[in-house]
Scaffold this motif. Structure first.
Motif, PDB file in Angstrom:
ATOM      1  N   SER A  53      -5.649 -16.854   8.067  1.00  0.00           N
ATOM      2  CA  SER A  53      -5.710 -16.782   9.524  1.00  0.00           C
ATOM      3  C   SER A  53      -5.381 -15.375  10.014  1.00  0.00           C
ATOM      4  CB  SER A  53      -4.733 -17.800  10.129  1.00  0.00           C
ATOM      5  OG  SER A  53      -4.712 -17.699  11.535  1.00  0.00           O
ATOM      6  N   ARG A  54      -4.332 -14.785   9.488  1.00  0.00           N
ATOM      7  CA  ARG A  54      -3.948 -13.426   9.894  1.00  0.00           C
ATOM      8  C   ARG A  54      -5.039 -12.409   9.533  1.00  0.00           C
ATOM      9  NH1 ARG A  54       0.847 -15.580   8.600  1.00  0.00           N
ATOM     10  NH2 ARG A  54       0.843 -14.971   6.411  1.00  0.00           N
ATOM     11  N   ARG A  55      -5.619 -12.551   8.372  1.00  0.00           N
ATOM     12  CA  ARG A  55      -6.616 -11.574   7.914  1.00  0.00           C
ATOM     13  C   ARG A  55      -7.958 -11.695   8.638  1.00  0.00           C
ATOM     14  NH1 ARG A  55      -6.423 -11.345   1.434  1.00  0.00           N
ATOM     15  NH2 ARG A  55      -8.148  -9.898   1.843  1.00  0.00           N
ATOM     16  N   THR A  56      -8.253 -12.869   9.160  1.00  0.00           N
ATOM     17  CA  THR A  56      -9.545 -13.079   9.812  1.00  0.00           C
ATOM     18  C   THR A  56      -9.450 -13.189  11.335  1.00  0.00           C
ATOM     19  OG1 THR A  56      -9.375 -15.487   9.584  1.00  0.00           O
ATOM     20  CG2 THR A  56     -10.511 -14.266   7.807  1.00  0.00           C
ATOM     21  N   GLY A  57      -8.247 -13.455  11.855  1.00  0.00           N
ATOM     22  CA  GLY A  57      -8.099 -13.658  13.291  1.00  0.00           C
ATOM     23  C   GLY A  57      -8.562 -15.025  13.749  1.00  0.00           C
ATOM     24  N   ARG A  68      -6.132 -24.054  12.646  1.00  0.00           N
ATOM     25  CA  ARG A  68      -6.846 -25.280  13.005  1.00  0.00           C
ATOM     26  C   ARG A  68      -8.353 -25.121  12.788  1.00  0.00           C
ATOM     27  NH1 ARG A  68      -6.634 -28.324  18.874  1.00  0.00           N
ATOM     28  NH2 ARG A  68      -7.952 -30.058  18.267  1.00  0.00           N
ATOM     29  N   LEU A  69      -8.886 -23.988  13.212  1.00  0.00           N
ATOM     30  CA  LEU A  69     -10.316 -23.742  13.037  1.00  0.00           C
ATOM     31  C   LEU A  69     -10.667 -23.574  11.562  1.00  0.00           C
ATOM     32  CD1 LEU A  69     -12.899 -23.571  14.615  1.00  0.00           C
ATOM     33  CD2 LEU A  69     -12.444 -21.163  15.037  1.00  0.00           C
ATOM     34  N   LEU A  70      -9.794 -22.952  10.800  1.00  0.00           N
ATOM     35  CA  LEU A  70     -10.030 -22.830   9.357  1.00  0.00           C
ATOM     36  C   LEU A  70     -10.072 -24.202   8.699  1.00  0.00           C
ATOM     37  CD1 LEU A  70      -7.759 -19.751   8.599  1.00  0.00           C
ATOM     38  CD2 LEU A  70     -10.281 -19.813   8.602  1.00  0.00           C
ATOM     39  N   TYR A  79      -6.662 -20.226  -0.854  1.00  0.00           N
ATOM     40  CA  TYR A  79      -7.983 -19.622  -0.667  1.00  0.00           C
ATOM     41  C   TYR A  79      -8.092 -18.358  -1.507  1.00  0.00           C
ATOM     42  CZ  TYR A  79      -8.091 -22.692   3.398  1.00  0.00           C
ATOM     43  OH  TYR A  79      -8.051 -23.787   4.215  1.00  0.00           O
ATOM     44  N   ASP A  80      -9.289 -18.089  -2.011  1.00  0.00           N
ATOM     45  CA  ASP A  80      -9.484 -16.855  -2.765  1.00  0.00           C
ATOM     46  C   ASP A  80      -9.889 -15.725  -1.808  1.00  0.00           C
ATOM     47  OD1 ASP A  80     -12.154 -17.443  -2.190  1.00  0.00           O
ATOM     48  OD2 ASP A  80     -12.687 -17.864  -4.263  1.00  0.00           O
ATOM     49  N   ASP A  81      -9.815 -14.504  -2.290  1.00  0.00           N
ATOM     50  CA  ASP A  81     -10.091 -13.335  -1.446  1.00  0.00           C
ATOM     51  C   ASP A  81     -11.491 -13.337  -0.829  1.00  0.00           C
ATOM     52  OD1 ASP A  81      -7.560 -12.204  -1.550  1.00  0.00           O
ATOM     53  OD2 ASP A  81      -8.010 -11.031  -3.353  1.00  0.00           O
ATOM     54  N   PRO A  82     -12.542 -13.747  -1.539  1.00  0.00           N
ATOM     55  CA  PRO A  82     -13.876 -13.750  -0.909  1.00  0.00           C
ATOM     56  C   PRO A  82     -13.984 -14.674   0.315  1.00  0.00           C
ATOM     57  CG  PRO A  82     -14.094 -13.861  -3.294  1.00  0.00           C
ATOM     58  CD  PRO A  82     -12.633 -14.031  -2.975  1.00  0.00           C
ATOM     59  N   THR A  83     -13.037 -15.596   0.480  1.00  0.00           N
ATOM     60  CA  THR A  83     -13.073 -16.485   1.643  1.00  0.00           C
ATOM     61  C   THR A  83     -12.918 -15.705   2.941  1.00  0.00           C
ATOM     62  OG1 THR A  83     -12.164 -18.270   0.289  1.00  0.00           O
ATOM     63  CG2 THR A  83     -12.077 -18.578   2.667  1.00  0.00           C
ATOM     64  N   VAL A  84     -12.215 -14.581   2.891  1.00  0.00           N
ATOM     65  CA  VAL A  84     -12.061 -13.746   4.092  1.00  0.00           C
ATOM     66  C   VAL A  84     -13.439 -13.323   4.589  1.00  0.00           C
ATOM     67  CG1 VAL A  84     -11.182 -11.548   4.989  1.00  0.00           C
ATOM     68  CG2 VAL A  84      -9.753 -12.945   3.461  1.00  0.00           C
ATOM     69  N   GLU A  85     -14.272 -12.835   3.690  1.00  0.00           N
ATOM     70  CA  GLU A  85     -15.620 -12.406   4.082  1.00  0.00           C
ATOM     71  C   GLU A  85     -16.469 -13.598   4.514  1.00  0.00           C
ATOM     72  OE1 GLU A  85     -18.471 -10.235   5.426  1.00  0.00           O
ATOM     73  OE2 GLU A  85     -16.595  -9.375   4.724  1.00  0.00           O
ATOM     74  N   THR A  86     -16.288 -14.728   3.871  1.00  0.00           N
ATOM     75  CA  THR A  86     -17.045 -15.921   4.259  1.00  0.00           C
ATOM     76  C   THR A  86     -16.706 -16.320   5.688  1.00  0.00           C
ATOM     77  OG1 THR A  86     -17.138 -16.697   1.970  1.00  0.00           O
ATOM     78  CG2 THR A  86     -17.538 -18.342   3.687  1.00  0.00           C
ATOM     79  N   VAL A  87     -15.421 -16.301   6.029  1.00  0.00           N
ATOM     80  CA  VAL A  87     -15.002 -16.648   7.399  1.00  0.00           C
ATOM     81  C   VAL A  87     -15.602 -15.647   8.386  1.00  0.00           C
ATOM     82  CG1 VAL A  87     -13.032 -16.814   8.979  1.00  0.00           C
ATOM     83  CG2 VAL A  87     -12.901 -17.851   6.702  1.00  0.00           C
ATOM     84  N   ARG A  88     -15.592 -14.383   8.044  1.00  0.00           N
ATOM     85  CA  ARG A  88     -16.192 -13.369   8.930  1.00  0.00           C
ATOM     86  C   ARG A  88     -17.696 -13.614   9.105  1.00  0.00           C
ATOM     87  NH1 ARG A  88     -12.653  -8.640   6.284  1.00  0.00           N
ATOM     88  NH2 ARG A  88     -10.807  -8.926   7.577  1.00  0.00           N
TER      89      ARG A  88
END
Length: 134
Positions: A7-11, A15-17, A38-47
């Motif tokens: 959540s912090r890394r993606t903003g 709840r939305l995650l 979650y793995d690191d690539p999930t950050v990019e997936t969320v973006r």
């Protein structure tokens, strides 16, 4: 990483995650204590999900489109997605046309009102156009 860190890394709110996970847009592993990992690539997936949502795509289409993306956000051929994307583009084109028509009507109405009633048509006191003094 835990959901709070994601959540912090993606903003994006936790709840939305969780919603993204329920709709299978992202995935996690469960720790023995039940926490989501979650793995690191999930950050990019969320973006990527956020960008596609901003483009107006519904989550069901995004879910079919995500497997067609690579880590650098380029698209690869993916069966059945092109039809959905074209259909959604048609919807967006129609919305844009409707908005343009509404904007044009509003402009014409403003112009006609200003021409007929003058600048005081917005409710603010204006000059007395009757020719008589007040």
């Amino acid at each position: 990483m835990l959901i709070g860190e994601l959540s912090r890394r993606t903003g994006v709110s936790e709840r939305l995650l969780r919603y993204y996970e329920r709709t299978e847009l992202i995935h996690s592993e469960r720790r023995a204590n039940g926490y989501r990992e979650y793995d690191d690539p999930t950050v990019e997936t969320v973006r990527r999900v956020r960008a596609l949502l901003a483009a107006g795509l519904p989550t069901r289409v995004i879910g079919r489109l995500l497997p067609c993306t690579s880590g650098d956000t380029t698209l690869r051929p993916c069966p059945g997605v092109l039809t959905s994307l074209r259909a959604h583009l048609d919807v967006l084109d129609q919305r844009a046309a409707d908005l343009e028509a509404a904007r044009d009507l509003l402009r014409r109405t403003i112009d006609a009102t200003e021409t007929t009633a003058g600048p005081a048509a917005d409710g603010r006191p204006g000059p007395d156009r009757s020719g008589s003094s007040r």
